[in-house]
Design a protein around this motif. Structure first.
Motif, short mmCIF file in Angstrom:
data_model
loop_
_atom_site.label_atom_id
_atom_site.label_comp_id
_atom_site.label_asym_id
_atom_site.label_seq_id
_atom_site.Cartn_x
_atom_site.Cartn_y
_atom_site.Cartn_z
N GLU A 22 0.83 -1.21 0.00
CA GLU A 22 0.00 0.00 0.00
C GLU A 22 0.86 1.26 0.00
O GLU A 22 0.58 2.23 -0.71
CB GLU A 22 -0.83 0.03 1.29
CG GLU A 22 -2.22 -0.52 1.18
CD GLU A 22 -2.91 -0.50 2.54
OE1 GLU A 22 -2.51 -1.30 3.42
OE2 GLU A 22 -3.82 0.32 2.72
N ASP A 23 1.92 1.24 0.85
CA ASP A 23 2.78 2.42 0.97
C ASP A 23 3.63 2.61 -0.27
O ASP A 23 3.88 3.74 -0.69
CB ASP A 23 3.66 2.28 2.22
CG ASP A 23 2.81 2.25 3.49
OD1 ASP A 23 1.68 2.81 3.45
OD2 ASP A 23 3.24 1.65 4.49
N VAL A 24 4.07 1.48 -0.84
CA VAL A 24 4.86 1.58 -2.06
C VAL A 24 4.00 2.21 -3.16
O VAL A 24 4.44 3.10 -3.88
CB VAL A 24 5.37 0.18 -2.51
CG1 VAL A 24 6.18 0.30 -3.80
CG2 VAL A 24 6.20 -0.47 -1.42
N ILE A 25 2.75 1.75 -3.28
CA ILE A 25 1.86 2.28 -4.32
C ILE A 25 1.61 3.78 -4.08
O ILE A 25 1.61 4.58 -5.01
CB ILE A 25 0.53 1.50 -4.35
CG1 ILE A 25 0.79 0.05 -4.78
CG2 ILE A 25 -0.47 2.16 -5.28
CD1 ILE A 25 -0.39 -0.88 -4.61
N GLU A 52 -2.79 -5.81 -4.66
CA GLU A 52 -1.81 -4.74 -4.47
C GLU A 52 -0.45 -5.10 -5.10
O GLU A 52 0.21 -4.24 -5.69
CB GLU A 52 -1.67 -4.42 -2.98
CG GLU A 52 -2.88 -3.63 -2.50
CD GLU A 52 -2.99 -3.51 -0.99
OE1 GLU A 52 -3.89 -2.81 -0.52
OE2 GLU A 52 -2.17 -4.13 -0.27
N THR A 53 -0.07 -6.35 -4.97
CA THR A 53 1.20 -6.78 -5.58
C THR A 53 1.14 -6.60 -7.09
O THR A 53 2.08 -6.11 -7.72
CB THR A 53 1.46 -8.27 -5.25
OG1 THR A 53 1.45 -8.42 -3.85
CG2 THR A 53 2.79 -8.73 -5.80
N LEU A 54 0.01 -7.00 -7.65
CA LEU A 54 -0.17 -6.89 -9.10
C LEU A 54 -0.11 -5.43 -9.56
O LEU A 54 0.57 -5.09 -10.53
CB LEU A 54 -1.53 -7.50 -9.41
CG LEU A 54 -1.86 -7.96 -10.79
CD1 LEU A 54 -2.64 -9.26 -10.69
CD2 LEU A 54 -2.71 -6.94 -11.47
N VAL A 55 -0.79 -4.55 -8.83
CA VAL A 55 -0.80 -3.12 -9.18
C VAL A 55 0.60 -2.54 -9.05
O VAL A 55 1.07 -1.81 -9.93
CB VAL A 55 -1.79 -2.36 -8.26
CG1 VAL A 55 -1.60 -0.86 -8.39
CG2 VAL A 55 -3.23 -2.74 -8.60
N LEU A 56 1.25 -2.91 -7.96
CA LEU A 56 2.60 -2.42 -7.72
C LEU A 56 3.55 -2.79 -8.86
O LEU A 56 4.32 -1.97 -9.36
CB LEU A 56 3.07 -3.04 -6.40
CG LEU A 56 4.31 -2.55 -5.70
CD1 LEU A 56 4.18 -2.86 -4.21
CD2 LEU A 56 5.54 -3.22 -6.23
N ALA A 313 -6.16 0.88 -20.24
CA ALA A 313 -6.08 -0.18 -21.25
C ALA A 313 -4.84 -1.04 -21.03
O ALA A 313 -4.90 -2.27 -21.07
CB ALA A 313 -6.07 0.43 -22.65
N GLN A 314 -3.73 -0.39 -20.78
CA GLN A 314 -2.48 -1.13 -20.51
C GLN A 314 -2.63 -1.98 -19.25
O GLN A 314 -2.17 -3.12 -19.20
CB GLN A 314 -1.33 -0.15 -20.26
CG GLN A 314 -0.61 0.30 -21.49
CD GLN A 314 0.60 1.16 -21.10
OE1 GLN A 314 1.41 0.78 -20.27
NE2 GLN A 314 0.67 2.34 -21.68
N PHE A 315 -3.24 -1.39 -18.24
CA PHE A 315 -3.40 -2.10 -16.97
C PHE A 315 -4.28 -3.35 -17.16
O PHE A 315 -3.94 -4.44 -16.69
CB PHE A 315 -4.01 -1.18 -15.91
CG PHE A 315 -4.27 -1.86 -14.60
CD1 PHE A 315 -3.21 -2.26 -13.79
CD2 PHE A 315 -5.57 -2.14 -14.17
CE1 PHE A 315 -3.43 -2.92 -12.58
CE2 PHE A 315 -5.80 -2.79 -12.97
CZ PHE A 315 -4.73 -3.18 -12.17
N LEU A 316 -5.38 -3.18 -17.86
CA LEU A 316 -6.29 -4.32 -18.06
C LEU A 316 -5.61 -5.43 -18.85
O LEU A 316 -5.76 -6.62 -18.55
CB LEU A 316 -7.58 -3.86 -18.74
CG LEU A 316 -8.43 -2.89 -17.90
CD1 LEU A 316 -9.63 -2.41 -18.71
CD2 LEU A 316 -8.89 -3.56 -16.61
N GLN A 317 -4.84 -5.02 -19.85
CA GLN A 317 -4.11 -6.01 -20.64
C GLN A 317 -3.12 -6.77 -19.76
O GLN A 317 -2.96 -7.98 -19.87
CB GLN A 317 -3.36 -5.30 -21.80
CG GLN A 317 -2.97 -6.23 -22.92
CD GLN A 317 -4.18 -6.69 -23.73
OE1 GLN A 317 -4.83 -5.90 -24.39
NE2 GLN A 317 -4.51 -7.97 -23.66
#
Ligand code: FGO
Length: 418
Positions: A22-25, A52-56, A313-317
């Motif tokens: 969370e803090d890294v994001i 969160e790991t995936l988003v990071l 779009a990039q994120f969903l891909q």
């Protein structure tokens, strides 16, 4: 390298590793020029951590210029309530988790962007999941965290009594009866809610839609609810009325529950016995039972800036990529939504070594959905769910409770109530 530097480096990387995702994001988003919020309904545990790991990891690919920011909004239902409020205030996020019925509702407000318009390539996405987010020929959600019901069971208890994992509804009931008598307490745990009900209802041949009309009080529905009620009366079924089933393991003898595959990490953590995951018992032993698909899709709201749309779009891909799905599934018990995830060498090996995970993937081939009606969320919790509780907790008559639910649903669908 200087010998003294190595421990220092190790320490520094340890500190980094211990930093909460969370803090890294938060740090990633602080300097970014383009930010896209993702509102979600994960309240904690493995699902939230895996998201969160995936988003990071995704944000790292953006070179500090753009970022996705996950925003927890409470439970899934809190989430849809907040999204509706955000429509009214004109402040929807860029993306959010949504059930198929939520999509139908958001479409009434013309609030969603078709996924194909963003240029996201959906080839390879599990077709059952993909078809469930198609409305009027267009795809309005990206299947992300889709779960399937499975049979969780206590291997130790079955072994102790020399019993096999049941493969039919009749065998499930018979085995639960035997074990309950032997152990002196009900061993089939269930939540008196629409999710559990759906398992019994679907496998007794029930269908919520008949000629396009919603029917809650069919003979299969009455049969399913009566069956659960008699299970409680006969002492083999234990209603869990507070918290998740996994939070109630250890409150008595336990043998079986039908529950979401996303509960896998929670069950593993809670079980003081050898936990098993099996295909669902079906009407006959010729085919596994159907499981209810739950979990959500990612939707994209209208009115984003062009840069945000590109980012989204990039994120969903990225999110549906076989690699990301393999990692997400491994961490949580969700079904990989991309078929190619099953060919990922690491995931293949994981499946070979973990029969529970292999079971989840297999069960996903026997899947059913609840109706994607805009009013369904309200119906499943406040009308059908309420009727189920009235029967299981307050011992109301199943037929009477479902007839009442039918009337309430018709009034709601006709706009006579809200
Ligand atoms: C949950 C809910 C809906 C709808 C079904 C709908 C709204 C059901 C059911 C009501 O992602 P799933 O498979 O599993 C959830 C995941 C993330 O939180 O982990 C599960 N979990 C969490 C904590 C825990 O201790 N044990 C555990 O298993 C959690 O259930 O979604 C299944 C449970 C419910 O939320 O009570 O989907 N559901 N259809 N919710 N709003 N709308 O149409």
């Amino acid at each position: 390298m200087n010998r003294a530097v190595i421990p220092l480096l190790a320490l520094a990387s340890l500190a980094l590793a211990q930093q909460k995702p969370e803090d890294v994001i938060k740090a990633q988003c602080e300097k970014a020029q383009v930010v896209a919020e993702l509102w979600h309904g994960f309240t904690g545990g493995a699902p939230k951590a895996a998201l969160e790991t995936l988003v990071l990891e995704f944000n790292k690919t953006q070179g500090g210029k753009a970022c996705v920011r996950p925003v927890p909004q409470g439970s899934y239902r809190d989430l849809s309530t907040k999204i509706k409020a955000a429509f009214a205030a004109g402040t929807p996020p860029a993306m959010a988790q949504a059930y198929e019925n939520n999509i139908a509702l958001y479409l009434q407000a013309q609030a969603l962007t078709p996924i194909q318009n963003l240029g996201v390539d959906l080839s390879g996405v599990n077709l059952a999941f993909l078809n469930a987010v198609r409305f009027g020929g267009l795809v309005y959600g990206v299947p992300f965290n889709k779960s399937i019901q499975v049979l969780y069971y206590n291997k130790d208890l079955l072994k102790k009594h020399g019993l096999k994992v049941p493969t039919t509804l009749d065998a499930l009931i018979a085995t639960a009866k035997k074990l309950s008598q032997a152990e002196g307490g009900p061993v089939y745990y269930f939540q008196p809610d629409a999710s559990t009900f759906a398992y019994w209802f679907f496998n007794l041949g029930g269908n919520y839609l008949k000629d396009g009309r919603l029917v809650l009080n069919s003979k299969e529905a009455v049969e399913a609810l009566s069956l659960l009620a008699s299970g409680v009366k006969e002492g083999w079924a234990k209603p869990i009325t507070s918290g998740y089933i996994n939070q109630n393991l250890g409150t008595g003898p336990y043998a079986f529950s039908v529950d979401t595959s996303a509960g896998y990490t929670y069950y593993l953590q809670a079980a003081k016995f050898d936990l098993g995951v099996a295909l669902l018992p079906g009407k006959t032993s010729r085919q596994p039972g159907y499981g209810l698909v739950q979990g959500t899709n990612l939707v994209v709201f209208r009115g984003l800036k062009k840069e945000q749309e590109r980012l989204v779009a990039q994120f969903l891909q990225y999110v549906i990529s076989p690699k990301a799905q393999a990692a997400f599934s491994r961490a949580t018990g969700y079904v990989p939504v991309h078929e190619k995830a099953l060919e990922d060498p690491g995931f293949k090996q994981y499946l070979a070594e973990n029969p529970d995970a292999a079971m989840i993937v297999k069960q996903a081939r026997y899947a059913k959905f609840e109706p994607a009606l805009a009013e369904w969320e309200q119906i499943r919790f406040d009308i059908l769910g309420q009727a189920i509780k009235e029967v299981i907790v307050n011992r109301a008559d199943p037929k009477a409770a479902l007839d009442k639910a039918q009337k309430q649903a018709e009034d709601l669908l006709a706009g006579r109530t809200r």
